[in-house]
Design a protein around this motif. Sequence first.
Motif, PDB file in Angstrom:
ATOM      1  N   ARG A  88       0.647  -1.275   0.157  1.00  0.00           N
ATOM      2  CA  ARG A  88      -0.006  -0.082   0.180  1.00  0.00           C
ATOM      3  C   ARG A  88       0.839   1.334   0.043  1.00  0.00           C
ATOM      4  O   ARG A  88       0.523   2.224  -0.640  1.00  0.00           O
ATOM      5  CB  ARG A  88      -0.866  -0.005   1.276  1.00  0.00           C
ATOM      6  N   ASP A  89       2.053   1.171   0.796  1.00  0.00           N
ATOM      7  CA  ASP A  89       2.804   2.271   0.773  1.00  0.00           C
ATOM      8  C   ASP A  89       3.389   2.681  -0.631  1.00  0.00           C
ATOM      9  O   ASP A  89       3.657   3.785  -0.885  1.00  0.00           O
ATOM     10  CB  ASP A  89       3.963   2.084   1.745  1.00  0.00           C
ATOM     11  N   LEU A  90       3.643   1.470  -1.436  1.00  0.00           N
ATOM     12  CA  LEU A  90       4.461   1.499  -2.574  1.00  0.00           C
ATOM     13  C   LEU A  90       3.363   2.123  -3.763  1.00  0.00           C
ATOM     14  O   LEU A  90       3.749   1.883  -4.924  1.00  0.00           O
ATOM     15  CB  LEU A  90       5.109   0.382  -3.113  1.00  0.00           C
ATOM     16  N   GLY A  91       2.231   2.248  -3.197  1.00  0.00           N
ATOM     17  CA  GLY A  91       1.191   2.686  -4.398  1.00  0.00           C
ATOM     18  C   GLY A  91       0.289   1.570  -4.895  1.00  0.00           C
ATOM     19  O   GLY A  91      -0.437   1.991  -5.929  1.00  0.00           O
ATOM     20  N   CYS A  92       0.414   0.513  -4.429  1.00  0.00           N
ATOM     21  CA  CYS A  92      -0.376  -0.782  -4.800  1.00  0.00           C
ATOM     22  C   CYS A  92      -1.771  -0.525  -4.428  1.00  0.00           C
ATOM     23  O   CYS A  92      -2.149  -0.113  -3.445  1.00  0.00           O
ATOM     24  CB  CYS A  92       0.053  -2.016  -4.349  1.00  0.00           C
ATOM     25  N   ARG A  93      -2.857  -0.875  -5.399  1.00  0.00           N
ATOM     26  CA  ARG A  93      -4.183  -0.821  -4.568  1.00  0.00           C
ATOM     27  C   ARG A  93      -4.526  -2.317  -4.234  1.00  0.00           C
ATOM     28  O   ARG A  93      -5.310  -2.695  -3.905  1.00  0.00           O
ATOM     29  CB  ARG A  93      -5.201  -0.489  -5.704  1.00  0.00           C
ATOM     30  N   TYR A  94      -3.940  -3.200  -5.172  1.00  0.00           N
ATOM     31  CA  TYR A  94      -4.099  -4.767  -5.059  1.00  0.00           C
ATOM     32  C   TYR A  94      -3.067  -5.586  -4.705  1.00  0.00           C
ATOM     33  O   TYR A  94      -1.952  -5.096  -5.294  1.00  0.00           O
ATOM     34  CB  TYR A  94      -4.805  -5.286  -6.572  1.00  0.00           C
ATOM     35  N   VAL A  95      -3.322  -6.606  -4.190  1.00  0.00           N
ATOM     36  CA  VAL A  95      -2.166  -7.616  -3.923  1.00  0.00           C
ATOM     37  C   VAL A  95      -2.850  -8.956  -4.457  1.00  0.00           C
ATOM     38  O   VAL A  95      -3.939  -9.351  -3.867  1.00  0.00           O
ATOM     39  CB  VAL A  95      -1.694  -7.669  -2.572  1.00  0.00           C
ATOM     40  N   VAL A  96      -2.065  -9.791  -5.127  1.00  0.00           N
ATOM     41  CA  VAL A  96      -2.622 -11.078  -5.764  1.00  0.00           C
ATOM     42  C   VAL A  96      -1.618 -12.011  -5.265  1.00  0.00           C
ATOM     43  O   VAL A  96      -0.439 -11.772  -5.047  1.00  0.00           O
ATOM     44  CB  VAL A  96      -2.864 -11.002  -7.234  1.00  0.00           C
ATOM     45  N   LEU A  97      -2.125 -13.070  -4.982  1.00  0.00           N
ATOM     46  CA  LEU A  97      -1.137 -14.245  -4.509  1.00  0.00           C
ATOM     47  C   LEU A  97      -1.797 -15.611  -4.942  1.00  0.00           C
ATOM     48  O   LEU A  97      -2.926 -15.845  -5.241  1.00  0.00           O
ATOM     49  CB  LEU A  97      -0.878 -14.396  -3.199  1.00  0.00           C
ATOM     50  N   ASN A  98      -1.027 -16.859  -4.899  1.00  0.00           N
ATOM     51  CA  ASN A  98      -1.500 -18.013  -5.170  1.00  0.00           C
ATOM     52  C   ASN A  98      -1.364 -18.940  -3.880  1.00  0.00           C
ATOM     53  O   ASN A  98      -0.166 -18.928  -3.357  1.00  0.00           O
ATOM     54  CB  ASN A  98      -0.410 -18.676  -6.416  1.00  0.00           C
ATOM     55  N   ALA A  99      -2.458 -19.222  -3.283  1.00  0.00           N
ATOM     56  CA  ALA A  99      -2.563 -19.801  -2.147  1.00  0.00           C
ATOM     57  C   ALA A  99      -2.383 -21.308  -2.103  1.00  0.00           C
ATOM     58  O   ALA A  99      -2.958 -21.884  -2.819  1.00  0.00           O
ATOM     59  CB  ALA A  99      -3.898 -19.396  -1.533  1.00  0.00           C
ATOM     60  N   THR A 100      -1.748 -21.719  -1.067  1.00  0.00           N
ATOM     61  CA  THR A 100      -1.757 -23.232  -0.708  1.00  0.00           C
ATOM     62  C   THR A 100      -3.031 -23.324   0.285  1.00  0.00           C
ATOM     63  O   THR A 100      -3.524 -22.489   0.756  1.00  0.00           O
ATOM     64  CB  THR A 100      -0.668 -23.639  -0.015  1.00  0.00           C
ATOM     65  N   SER A 101      -3.134 -24.643   0.278  1.00  0.00           N
ATOM     66  CA  SER A 101      -4.386 -25.226   1.061  1.00  0.00           C
ATOM     67  C   SER A 101      -4.276 -24.496   2.678  1.00  0.00           C
ATOM     68  O   SER A 101      -4.990 -24.224   3.503  1.00  0.00           O
ATOM     69  CB  SER A 101      -4.745 -26.512   1.228  1.00  0.00           C
ATOM     70  N   MET A 102      -2.894 -24.736   3.166  1.00  0.00           N
ATOM     71  CA  MET A 102      -2.511 -24.412   4.513  1.00  0.00           C
ATOM     72  C   MET A 102      -2.492 -22.793   4.564  1.00  0.00           C
ATOM     73  O   MET A 102      -2.807 -21.967   5.588  1.00  0.00           O
ATOM     74  CB  MET A 102      -1.131 -24.914   4.740  1.00  0.00           C
ATOM     75  N   GLY A 103      -2.052 -22.042   3.539  1.00  0.00           N
ATOM     76  CA  GLY A 103      -1.983 -20.575   3.634  1.00  0.00           C
ATOM     77  C   GLY A 103      -3.381 -19.715   3.215  1.00  0.00           C
ATOM     78  O   GLY A 103      -3.674 -18.701   3.914  1.00  0.00           O
ATOM     79  N   GLU A 104      -4.474 -20.349   2.629  1.00  0.00           N
ATOM     80  CA  GLU A 104      -5.676 -19.943   2.383  1.00  0.00           C
ATOM     81  C   GLU A 104      -6.361 -19.375   3.660  1.00  0.00           C
ATOM     82  O   GLU A 104      -6.824 -18.106   3.490  1.00  0.00           O
ATOM     83  CB  GLU A 104      -6.673 -20.520   1.678  1.00  0.00           C
TER      84      GLU A 104
END
Length: 326
Positions: free
Chosen positions: A218-234
Amino acid sequence: MAADLTRARLAHAGAANHRGMFAASARAHGGRVRQRFGAPLALTPDVDVQVGFPEVPPAAQSAFAAEVVAYAREQGPLDEVGWWSMDEPGAGLLGSRLLARGFSWGWRPNWMALDLDDLVDDQTVPADLAIAEVSPTDGDRLSELPYRPPAGAADEPSLTYFAAWRGRTGVGVGVVTLHCAELDGEPVGGIYSTSVLPSARRQGVGTALTVAACRRARDLGCRYVVLNATSMGEPVYRRTGFASLGETGQTWWMTGRALRAPAPPPAVVELVELIGDGDRTAVERSLRSAQVDLGEPLLCGLSPHEIATAVGQPDIAERLKAGIGD
């Protein structure tokens, strides 16, 4: 989730961010990057080659698959080659080109996205936990963790690493990587390689790392963050406000064992590619020259009839299954 970027568009933003991260990470580890079909062919020495979402015309897929495998074999011992694709309608055709050369069918990316206006950052953090940005000079403090900053990370401004320490001794218990890339001129953040030691899991460490990375994005000016989630991380990501975009795309993986094994004979490669083409007459003709035991797995780990099922050719799968033992 804001309506001005569709779910599909956000998933493609995740793929674009992966392309940049693969390239930056390979360079940070002292590797090399080639650009092919709009995507990086990213080599991390002694570790892997990642092919990041190339857009390969069907007529070029066979030659490019052969090129990638030959390149990986030239690099000496590697743990694996990963191939990532967003081309779902063409997954069967591309998959046949990769399976023919020893790739195994992998998993589908499980995309999640967060509009940073919706970040849930009031999480309770354990009193003895500290989260801070780290650099390659902190390596000794992170020696037990995977994915710690490599020596060349300081030369890759798109990569930011955060670590979690516990107690006065500053024992590293977790790490996360933030990569920022541009999509249509707008910065989009990506979270990668979140890792928490087994002894520190289910104690808020992963959540605290995720929030720290999102705040920086957010500080870097991003509006979105996207990721590929594992079942453990979701579940961790859902607690911080991420929403599922669903599974989109496909991965294939060639193991170090397959890379070290003899390459499949040309007649076997032709047979598997013809299975992917769905040409039953050509498959029948190829079977006579390929000399394949239809009941035995090929280098990819699947038998011919299992390959036909995987690439969406059920009629050919039935014919090959019926031919086992002939």
